[in-house]
Design an enzyme around this catalytic site. Structure first.
Site, mmCIF file in Angstrom:
data_model
loop_
_atom_site.group_PDB
_atom_site.id
_atom_site.type_symbol
_atom_site.label_atom_id
_atom_site.label_comp_id
_atom_site.label_asym_id
_atom_site.label_seq_id
_atom_site.Cartn_x
_atom_site.Cartn_y
_atom_site.Cartn_z
ATOM 1 N N HIS A 12 0.841 -1.205 0.000
ATOM 2 C CA HIS A 12 0.000 0.000 0.000
ATOM 3 C C HIS A 12 0.873 1.250 0.000
ATOM 4 C CE1 HIS A 12 -2.996 2.754 2.175
ATOM 5 N NE2 HIS A 12 -3.526 2.494 0.989
ATOM 6 N N ARG A 13 0.718 2.060 -1.037
ATOM 7 C CA ARG A 13 1.570 3.245 -1.236
ATOM 8 C C ARG A 13 3.042 2.803 -1.161
ATOM 9 N NH1 ARG A 13 -1.669 7.220 3.064
ATOM 10 N NH2 ARG A 13 -3.709 6.321 2.661
ATOM 11 N N GLU A 39 0.237 -0.677 -4.764
ATOM 12 C CA GLU A 39 -0.910 0.236 -4.817
ATOM 13 C C GLU A 39 -0.361 1.647 -4.725
ATOM 14 O OE1 GLU A 39 -4.251 2.711 -3.130
ATOM 15 O OE2 GLU A 39 -2.203 2.501 -2.433
ATOM 16 N N ASP A 41 -1.431 6.185 -5.606
ATOM 17 C CA ASP A 41 -2.494 7.176 -5.822
ATOM 18 C C ASP A 41 -2.063 8.224 -6.837
ATOM 19 O OD1 ASP A 41 -4.172 6.285 -3.415
ATOM 20 O OD2 ASP A 41 -2.215 6.665 -2.507
ATOM 21 N N HIS A 54 -0.876 10.813 -2.221
ATOM 22 C CA HIS A 54 -2.195 10.442 -1.722
ATOM 23 C C HIS A 54 -3.174 11.605 -1.608
ATOM 24 C CE1 HIS A 54 -5.281 9.511 1.310
ATOM 25 N NE2 HIS A 54 -5.276 8.325 0.727
ATOM 26 N N GLU A 114 -4.734 3.914 -8.152
ATOM 27 C CA GLU A 114 -5.963 4.525 -7.636
ATOM 28 C C GLU A 114 -6.093 5.956 -8.144
ATOM 29 O OE1 GLU A 114 -6.687 4.752 -3.351
ATOM 30 O OE2 GLU A 114 -8.400 6.051 -3.770
ATOM 31 N N LYS A 116 -7.430 9.394 -7.780
ATOM 32 C CA LYS A 116 -7.982 10.246 -6.716
ATOM 33 C C LYS A 116 -8.763 11.383 -7.376
ATOM 34 C CE LYS A 116 -6.505 8.507 -2.750
ATOM 35 N NZ LYS A 116 -7.498 7.807 -1.946
ATOM 36 N N ASP A 234 0.260 -1.961 4.332
ATOM 37 C CA ASP A 234 1.406 -1.067 4.526
ATOM 38 C C ASP A 234 2.664 -1.852 4.893
ATOM 39 O OD1 ASP A 234 -0.077 1.317 4.215
ATOM 40 O OD2 ASP A 234 -0.645 1.349 6.338
HETATM 41 O O1 G3P Z 1 -6.668 1.429 -2.620
HETATM 42 C C1 G3P Z 1 -6.859 1.103 -1.290
HETATM 43 C C2 G3P Z 1 -6.720 2.309 -0.397
HETATM 44 O O2 G3P Z 1 -5.512 2.943 -0.701
HETATM 45 C C3 G3P Z 1 -7.838 3.286 -0.495
HETATM 46 O O3 G3P Z 1 -7.791 4.286 0.479
HETATM 47 O O4 G3P Z 1 -7.288 6.516 1.371
HETATM 48 O O5 G3P Z 1 -5.569 4.736 1.489
HETATM 49 O O6 G3P Z 1 -6.139 5.781 -0.684
HETATM 50 P P1 G3P Z 1 -6.652 5.359 0.658
HETATM 51 CA CA CA Z 2 -4.885 4.553 -2.193
#
Ligand code: G3P
Ligand code: CA
Length: 249
Positions: A12-13, A39, A41, A54, A114, A116, A234
Site C-alpha cells: 500500500h503506497r 498500490e 495514488d 495520496h 488509484e 484520486k 502497509d
Molecule cells: O486502494 C486502497 C486504499 O488505498 C484506499 O484508500 O485513502 O488509502 O487511498 P486510501
Molecule cells: Ca490509495
C-alpha cells in the site's frame, strides 16, 4: 504441506508502514520485500502531469504547502517528500507516473493505480493515465480503482479492456452485481466490510476481493487462510512472512 490459494500481496503506497508513502524508496522496498503488486495514488499537476501522492495537497507528506492542481511539476519537484517521515529519507521527491512506470517496466510487478478523482475533477485524468499505461506496456498488469465510480465508467468507455475495481467503505449489498453493472471486475473494500458473507458471496460470483488496509497480523492470517484473492497492506514484508509460514504447514 498445505498449498493455500496464493493471496497476492499489494504494498500500500509501497511500504507505507516503514517508508515515506508513495515515494520510489517505498515502492522499491515493497518490491524487495517480495510484494507481487504495488498500490499507489494519482493526481494531476497544474500542467496536467500525473503524479503519485495520496492527498489533494502536499501539506501532510512534503515540506511544502498547496494544492497539487495549483502547482506545476517543476514547483512540486522542489519539495521534499521523505523528511516528514524520517530524516534518513531526506531528498525523496514526489514521483511522476512516468518515473514510476519506467522503473516498473523493468519488473514483473502488478499495479493498482488509484485515481484520486473524488474531490478534484482533474480534466481528462482517465485518458491521461491510460496513455501512460499504454506507453509503458503495463495495462495488462494494472487494476485501476477509484472511490469515484464515474471515473471507472469513463475508463471502461475509453478502453473496455482495462481492468477496473470499485473502492468502497460501506456494506454495499451484493457488491459484485453492482460492480459488474458498471463494468468493474474487482472489489476493493475497507477491511471491516470484508466479512464472511461478502467474501463467500464474491467467491461464488467469481469476483476477486482485495481489502485495504490489512496491517494487523490476525487479519493477515485470517484472509490468507481463507484464500482471499489479495490484500493491500502497509507492511508487505510481514504479510509475505505470514503467507510463507502458512504455506509451510
Ligand atoms: O486502494 C486502497 C486504499 O488505498 C484506499 O484508500 O485513502 O488509502 O487511498 P486510501
Ligand atoms: Ca490509495
Amino acid at each position: 504441506m498445505t498449498i493455500l490459494q496464493k493471496t497476492i500481496i499489494f504494498g500500500h503506497r509501497g511500504s507505507a508502514g516503514t517508508y515515506p508513502e508513495n515515494t520510489m524508496e517505498s515502492f522499491k522496498a515493497a518490491y524487495e520485500a517480495g510484494a507481487e503488486g504495488l498500490e499507489f495514488d494519482i493526481h494531476l499537476t497544474k500542467d496536467l502531469v500525473p503524479v503519485v501522492i495520496h492527498d489533494e495537497t502536499i501539506n501532510r507528506t512534503t515540506n511544502g504547502e498547496g494544492w497539487i492542481k495549483d502547482l506545476t511539476l517543476e514547483q512540486l519537484k522542489t519539495y521534499d517528500a521523505g523528511n516528514w517521515f524520517d530524516n534518513s529519507f531526506k531528498g525523496a521527491t514526489i514521483p511522476t507516473l512516468d518515473e514510476l512506470l519506467q522503473w516498473v517496466s523493468t519488473t514483473s510487478l502488478l499495479l493498482n493505480l488509484e485515481l484520486k478523482s473524488g474531490l478534484v475533477r482533474y480534466p481528462n485524468v482517465e485518458k491521461i493515465v491510460l496513455e501512460y499505461l499504454t506507453k509503458y506496456d503495463v495495462k495488462e498488469r494494472t487494476i485501476i480503482s477509484s472511490f469515484n465510480h464515474y471515473s471507472l465508467v469513463e475508463i471502461n468507455k475509453l478502453d473496455p479492456e482495462a481492468e477496473t475495481a470499485i473502492l468502497f467503505m460501506e456494506g454495499i449489498y451484493e457488491p459484485w452485481n453492482y460492480a459488474r453493472s458498471i463494468g468493474a471486475s474487482g472489489l476493493h473494500c475497507y477491511l471491516p466490510v470484508a466479512a464472511p458473507d461478502l467474501l463467500q458471496g464474491a467467491q461464488k460470483a467469481g469476483m476477486p476481493v482485495r481489502p485495504f488496509t490489512v496491517n494487523e497480523e490476525k487479519h493477515m492470517y485470517a484472509l490468507i487462510k481463507g484464500g482471499c484473492s489479495a490484500i493491500i497492506t502497509d507492511y508487505p514484508e510481514k504479510a509475505i512472512a505470514i503467507r510463507n509460514e502458512l504455506n509451510s504447514k
